[in-house]
Design an enzyme around this catalytic site. Structure first.
Site, PDB file in Angstrom:
ATOM      1  CG  HIS A 188      -5.673   0.767   4.370  1.00 36.00           C
ATOM      2  ND1 HIS A 188      -5.091   0.863   4.551  1.00 36.00           N
ATOM      3  CD2 HIS A 188      -5.621   0.832   2.879  1.00 36.00           C
ATOM      4  CE1 HIS A 188      -3.874   0.209   4.026  1.00 36.00           C
ATOM      5  NE2 HIS A 188      -4.384   0.273   2.802  1.00 36.00           N
ATOM      6  CD  GLU A 189      -7.838  -0.092  -0.168  1.00 37.88           C
ATOM      7  OE1 GLU A 189      -6.891   0.741  -1.191  1.00 37.88           O
ATOM      8  OE2 GLU A 189      -7.678  -0.798   0.168  1.00 37.88           O
ATOM      9  CG  HIS A 243      -3.187   3.378  -0.527  1.00 36.29           C
ATOM     10  ND1 HIS A 243      -2.191   3.503   0.267  1.00 36.29           N
ATOM     11  CD2 HIS A 243      -3.965   2.731  -0.579  1.00 36.29           C
ATOM     12  CE1 HIS A 243      -1.841   2.106  -0.059  1.00 36.29           C
ATOM     13  NE2 HIS A 243      -3.107   1.765   0.411  1.00 36.29           N
ATOM     14  CD  GLU A 296      -0.832  -0.572   1.110  1.00 35.68           C
ATOM     15  OE1 GLU A 296      -1.496  -0.498   2.299  1.00 35.68           O
ATOM     16  OE2 GLU A 296      -1.662  -0.325   0.295  1.00 35.68           O
TER      17      GLU A 296
END
Length: 421
Positions: free
Chosen positions: A278-279, A282, A358
Site C-alpha cells: 500500500h505504501e 503511493h 489512499e
C-alpha cells in the site's frame, strides 16, 4: 470595546462547542448499514464487546476535542491581540530597529511560549485519553520530551518563515504574498528532503530491520515499485504507542521505507507485506508529487486570501486588536489566526483528495498481493489497535479523515474478492 469583543467571541465559542457536542454525542449517525451487518466489515464481527464500547467512547471524545480545539486556538490568538500582549511583546524587544533576526527571534519565542502554555491543556488531555484507552504506552517524561523537541523545531522553522515573511511585507505590502509563495516552494521541498534523516531521528531511533528475510521480501516489492532503497528501517514505537503504522518517506535518495515495531509485533508477514505494498502504491502513483503540487497551489491561494483579509481586518478592527499596521511583527497572531481558519475550512477538500489517493494505493496493494484475507485482516487490526470508528459521522469524515473509512476499505476488498470468485 476589546472587552465587548472578547465576551462575544467566548459566547460564540460556547454556542459552537454546544452544537458540536450535540452533533457528536447525540447525532446517532455513523452506524453500520443493514446490508453490511454480519460481514467482515462489521466491527461486531472482529471486535470484542469491550473494544466496541471503548472505540465508540474514545472516538466521540477525540472527535469533539478536534472540533473544539481549533476554534479555541483562534480564541487564543484573539486574546493575545485584544489584550495588547502581542503589541507588548514587540515593545519589550531589546535593540529596537537593529538586527531584525534577533528582534523576530525574541518576539516569536515569547509568542510561542505563551501559545504553548495556553494550548497545553488540550495537548495534555489528548495524551491522557490515549493513555486511558490503551493507545499510548508513553510515560509523561518521554511525552514531554517530545513536546519540548516539537517546540524548538517549530520555533526554528517559524523564526525563519516569519523573518522572511515580514521582510517581504516591508518591501511590498501589496505583492508580498506572491514573493512569499515563490520562496516557500524550495523551502518546503528542502524540509521534505531533510525530514527522514534529520528531523524524524530527533524523536525515535531508526535502525535496519532485524528480520532480514522479511526485509528481502519488502525490498523485492520496492524494486518492482522502483523505489531507490537499500534498507528497510525499523523504528522503536512500542515504548510510545500500541498503534500500527508503516510508511515510505523522503524524496529521491533520501527515501526511506519505515516499519513501526508495533506493526512487526502484531501483524503476520503477509499482512505486513500488504501494508508495505500500500505504501509503495503511493510511490508508484507519484502521490508525493501530487501532494507537493497541491500544497504549492493551496499555499498560493491561502497567501493571496490572507493578503486580502489582513488589511481589511486591520482597517475595520485595528483599534480593538491593537494592531497598528500590517507590516509590524505584532500582527503575527492575526496572520496565524487567518491561516489556521483557512486551513480548517479547506480541510474537507484536502481530505477528499487524500482519500482518493489512499483508495488508489489500496487498489495497488490489492492487485499486487492478491491476498484479500491478509488485506481484510490488516484493516481489522488497524481498527482494533487504534480503536477507530469504522463509519464516522459525515462531518467527522469530511474534516478529520485523510483515509477512507475502514468500513469502505474492508468492504472494497470483500466486494472485489466476491467478483473474482
Amino acid at each position: 470595546m476589546a472587552k465587548k469583543w472578547g465576551i462575544i467571541a467566548i459566547f460564540l465559542f460556547g454556542v459552537y462547542a454546544l452544537l458540536m457536542y450535540v452533533y457528536i454525542f447525540h447525532n446517532g449517525g455513523g452506524g453500520i448499514p443493514a446490508t453490511l451487518k454480519g460481514t467482515v466489515a462489521d466491527p461486531n464481527v472482529f471486535m470484542s464487546e469491550r473494544e466496541l464500547y471503548l472505540s465508540e467512547e474514545y472516538s466521540r471524545i477525540k472527535n469533539f476535542l478536534f472540533f473544539v480545539s481549533i476554534p479555541y486556538e483562534w480564541l487564543v490568538y484573539l486574546f493575545i491581540l485584544i489584550t495588547g500582549l502581542s503589541l507588548a511583546f514587540e515593545r519589550w524587544i531589546p535593540l529596537q530597529n537593529k538586527w531584525a533576526i534577533l528582534q523576530n527571534g525574541v518576539y516569536v519565542f515569547l509568542l510561542s511560549v505563551l501559545t504553548f502554555i495556553l494550548l497545553f491543556p488540550f495537548d495534555y488531555y489528548r495524551y491522557f485519553l490515549s493513555k486511558k484507552y490503551g493507545i499510548s504506552t508513553q510515560d509523561f517524561n518521554s511525552w514531554m520530551s517530545d513536546n519540548v523537541i516539537d517546540f524548538w523545531v517549530n520555533l526554528g522553522t517559524t523564526l525563519v518563515i516569519v523573518t522572511v515573511l515580514y521582510w517581504l511585507i516591508n518591501k511590498s505590502t501589496k505583492r508580498w504574498w506572491l514573493n512569499a509563495w515563490l520562496l516557500m516552494i524550495p523551502f518546503s521541498i528542502f524540509l521534505m528532503f531533510i525530514q527522514p534523516v534529520i528531523i524524524d531521528p530527533l524523536y525515535n531511533d531508526f535502525y535496519p530491520l532485524t528480520n532480514k528475510e522479511l526485509e528481502t521480501k519488502i525490498l523485492a516489492l520496492a524494486e518492482q515499485a522502483k523505489i531507490p532503497a537499500e534498507h528497510v528501517y525499523e523504528v522503536n514505537m512500542a515504548e510510545k504507542t500500541n498503534a500500527l503504522n508503516a510508511y515510505v518517506t523522503g524524496i529521491g535518495n533520501n527515501s526511506r521505507i519505515v516499519l513501526w515495531d508495533t506493526t512487526l509485533n502484531r501483524l503476520s508477514e503477509n499482512e505486513i507485506l500488504f501494508i508495505m505494498a500500500h505504501e509503495m502504491g503511493h510511490y508508484v502513483e507519484k502521490h508525493i508529487y501530487f501532494k507537493i503540487a497541491g500544497y504549492i497551489l493551496t499555499t498560493l491561494v491561502g497567501l493571496w486570501l490572507t493578503a486580502k483579509i489582513m488589511p481589511w481586518v486591520i482597517h475595520r478592527f485595528g483599534r480593538v486588536l491593537k494592531i497598528k499596521r500590517v507590516n509590524a511583527i505584532h500582527s503575527l497572531p492575526l496572520f496565524l489566526l487567518i491561516t489556521s481558519f483557512l486551513l480548517f475550512v479547506s480541510s474537507p477538500i484536502s481530505n477528499y483528495s487524500s482519500r482518493y489517493q489512499e483508495i488508489r494505493a489500496d487498489q495497488y496493494a490489492i492487485d499486487l498481493m492478491n491476498d484479500p484475507e491478509a488485506a481484510v485482516k490488516t484493516f481489522q487490526e488497524l481498527t482494533k489497535s487504534g480503536l477507530s470508528e469504522v463509519n464516522p459521522p459525515l462531518l467527522v469524515k469530511w474534516f478529520r479523515y485523510s483515509h477512507p473509512t475502514m468500513l469502505e476499505r474492508i468492504n472494497k476488498v470483500a466486494n472485489e474478492n466476491e467478483l473474482k470468485e
